[in-house]
Design a protein around this motif. Structure first.
Motif, PDB file in Angstrom:
ATOM      1  N   ARG A 167      75.572  17.948 -76.374  1.00 41.75           N
ATOM      2  CA  ARG A 167      75.756  16.543 -76.017  1.00 41.75           C
ATOM      3  C   ARG A 167      74.733  15.623 -76.692  1.00 41.75           C
ATOM      4  O   ARG A 167      74.760  14.413 -76.481  1.00 41.75           O
ATOM      5  N   ASP A 168      73.834  16.207 -77.479  1.00 37.29           N
ATOM      6  CA  ASP A 168      72.750  15.439 -78.101  1.00 37.29           C
ATOM      7  C   ASP A 168      72.826  15.541 -79.624  1.00 37.29           C
ATOM      8  O   ASP A 168      72.525  16.584 -80.197  1.00 37.29           O
TER       9      ASP A 168
ATOM     10  N   GLU B 163      83.632  22.902 -64.636  1.00 36.68           N
ATOM     11  CA  GLU B 163      82.771  21.741 -64.798  1.00 36.68           C
ATOM     12  C   GLU B 163      81.628  21.780 -63.796  1.00 36.68           C
ATOM     13  O   GLU B 163      81.840  21.991 -62.603  1.00 36.68           O
TER      14      GLU B 163
ATOM     15  N   ARG C  19      76.792  17.503 -65.811  1.00 34.64           N
ATOM     16  CA  ARG C  19      77.128  16.875 -67.096  1.00 34.64           C
ATOM     17  C   ARG C  19      77.829  17.834 -68.055  1.00 34.64           C
ATOM     18  O   ARG C  19      78.278  17.420 -69.132  1.00 34.64           O
ATOM     19  N   GLN C  20      77.928  19.092 -67.674  1.00 40.56           N
ATOM     20  CA  GLN C  20      78.615  20.086 -68.504  1.00 40.56           C
ATOM     21  C   GLN C  20      80.110  20.071 -68.169  1.00 40.56           C
ATOM     22  O   GLN C  20      80.659  21.016 -67.613  1.00 40.56           O
TER      23      GLN C  20
ATOM     24  N   GLN D 160      85.357  17.326 -70.905  1.00 38.01           N
ATOM     25  CA  GLN D 160      85.423  16.267 -71.906  1.00 38.01           C
ATOM     26  C   GLN D 160      84.162  16.256 -72.772  1.00 38.01           C
ATOM     27  O   GLN D 160      84.232  16.150 -74.001  1.00 38.01           O
ATOM     28  N   ALA D 161      83.018  16.381 -72.121  1.00 35.87           N
ATOM     29  CA  ALA D 161      81.744  16.308 -72.838  1.00 35.87           C
ATOM     30  C   ALA D 161      81.566  17.479 -73.805  1.00 35.87           C
ATOM     31  O   ALA D 161      81.061  17.294 -74.924  1.00 35.87           O
ATOM     32  N   ILE D 162      81.971  18.675 -73.400  1.00 33.17           N
ATOM     33  CA  ILE D 162      81.720  19.872 -74.213  1.00 33.17           C
ATOM     34  C   ILE D 162      82.869  20.153 -75.175  1.00 33.17           C
ATOM     35  O   ILE D 162      82.673  20.282 -76.385  1.00 33.17           O
TER      36      ILE D 162
ATOM     37  N   MET E 186      84.148  15.870 -76.924  1.00 32.25           N
ATOM     38  CA  MET E 186      83.100  15.108 -77.590  1.00 32.25           C
ATOM     39  C   MET E 186      82.106  16.014 -78.309  1.00 32.25           C
ATOM     40  O   MET E 186      81.662  15.708 -79.419  1.00 32.25           O
ATOM     41  N   GLY E 187      81.752  17.132 -77.687  1.00 32.64           N
ATOM     42  CA  GLY E 187      80.811  18.048 -78.327  1.00 32.64           C
ATOM     43  C   GLY E 187      81.348  18.603 -79.631  1.00 32.64           C
ATOM     44  O   GLY E 187      80.634  18.673 -80.636  1.00 32.64           O
TER      45      GLY E 187
ATOM     46  N   THR F 170      81.234  15.898 -82.286  1.00 29.71           N
ATOM     47  CA  THR F 170      79.872  15.607 -82.740  1.00 29.71           C
ATOM     48  C   THR F 170      79.370  16.671 -83.702  1.00 29.71           C
ATOM     49  O   THR F 170      78.745  16.370 -84.717  1.00 29.71           O
TER      50      THR F 170
ATOM     51  N   THR G 217      91.525  19.228 -73.009  1.00 28.12           N
ATOM     52  CA  THR G 217      90.295  18.911 -73.734  1.00 28.12           C
ATOM     53  C   THR G 217      90.060  19.875 -74.897  1.00 28.12           C
ATOM     54  O   THR G 217      89.477  19.481 -75.911  1.00 28.12           O
TER      55      THR G 217
END
Length: 325
Positions: free
Chosen positions: A59-60, A83, A86-87, A90-92, A95-96, A99, A131
């Motif tokens: 995420r960074d 889930e 924050r894990q 969608q994030a992993i 978006m991950g 990125t 996702t």
């Protein structure tokens, strides 16, 4: 660095095997994980100095950039089955994955590999499936030559499927058959997945391909539970759980606190409404020169721990029979 591959999520169940085979193939491997202090044993999978462990959070972006410096290939295995904080999916998964692909492209990384899953579908019933599909699309938009790898459920020592239900059978008089247990799976051995991932990192012909990885056999959920019980020598009721009841239990599990981990979450129940088998539309293990390993050959090598008597259960039974003769 020439011949350097960065593996995100490389200390996990699949990642450990991927790193092992990449090292055997002569790659220098940089294992990028959130908690490097928990992954120090990864260095033992290769020669001295061949495998390094660094900190990176999917995420960074800054940590991803650092992990990719000098790499000629990127392999993203980061994913979650449930889930937590924050894990999230969608994030992993979405978006991950995007990125990592963007960072790899910006740094001129030649090969980008993204691990997805069979069942990835923008219109799928579960958030997990949607996702995963979103991540695939995002990676391909950034890197049309990226390699997508979709395994079915992965089995082997340390897996989260057979071990979970075998542990449950030790303390519960029954195992649930979600939706009646008719969902079909094509379990694939973790060693075969690791070997396949190492192959696509190196194989120029893999560029732009999607691979679906399944084992040599297709089984219903019920058949897998029967096989598990036979292997562990346990007699348990197999109780069909209708979809409405399963959804309710999954929703409760998402918010409740239990002495035992719930068998499925609400999202996993939705995943079980569709079969998890290869479509036949994409290349697979054999196209990568990997002969699929049977479930029957591997289950006894790690499920013995759930038998009464462990690995000596069969020997004890034979000795008892001999004593009666």
């Amino acid at each position: 660095m020439q011949n350097l591959v960065t593996v995100f999520g490389g200390s996990g169940f699949v990642g450990t095997q991927a790193v092992r085979f990449l090292a055997k193939a002569g790659w220098n491997v940089r294992v990028a994980v959130r908690n490097p202090n928990l992954a120090y044993k990864m260095r033992l999978l290769g020669d001295v100095g061949q495998i390094d462990v660094v900190q990176a959070n999917i995420r960074d972006r800054a940590s991803i950039d650092r992990a990719l410096q000098g790499a000629s290939a990127s392999l993203n295995l980061a994913g979650v089955l449930r889930e937590t904080g924050r894990q999230g999916f969608q994030a992993i998964h979405a978006m991950g994955a995007k990125t990592v692909a963007e960072a790899a492209t910006a740094q001129g990384v030649g090969r980008v590999v993204q691990m997805s899953a069979i069942g990835a579908d923008p219109d799928g019933p579960s958030k997990y499936a949607r996702t995963k599909a979103e991540g695939e699309a995002a990676v391909r938009e950034v890197r049309p030559d990226a390699v997508i790898v979709r395994p079915s459920i992965v089995f082997g020592n340390g897996d989260g499927f057979f071990n979970r239900f075998a542990a449950m059978a030790q303390v519960s008089p029954a195992l649930p058959l979600i939706g009646g247990g008719e969902t079909r799976f094509q379990p694939v051995f973790v060693g075969d997945v690791g070997r396949a991932l190492a192959r696509v990192v190196s194989d120029a012909e893999a560029a732009g391909q999607t691979y679906e990885l399944g084992g040599p056999g297709v089984f219903t959920f019920k058949a897998l539970m029967e096989m598990l019980l036979a292997e562990t020598g346990q007699r348990r009721l197999l109780v069909p759980v209708p979809w409405p009841v399963a959804r309710m239990l999954g929703s409760v599990a998402d918010f409740g606190s239990f002495l035992l981990p719930p068998p499925v979450t609400a999202d996993q129940v939705e995943s079980l409404t569709v079969d998890n088998v290869v479509s036949g539309q994409y290349p697979g293990l054999r196209d990568l020169g990997v002969t699929p390993t049977t479930l029957e050959a591997i289950l006894p090598t790690y499920l013995y721990r759930y038998r009464k008597g462990g690995q000596y259960a069969d020997q004890d039974a034979r000795e008892m029979e001999a004593g009666r003769a």
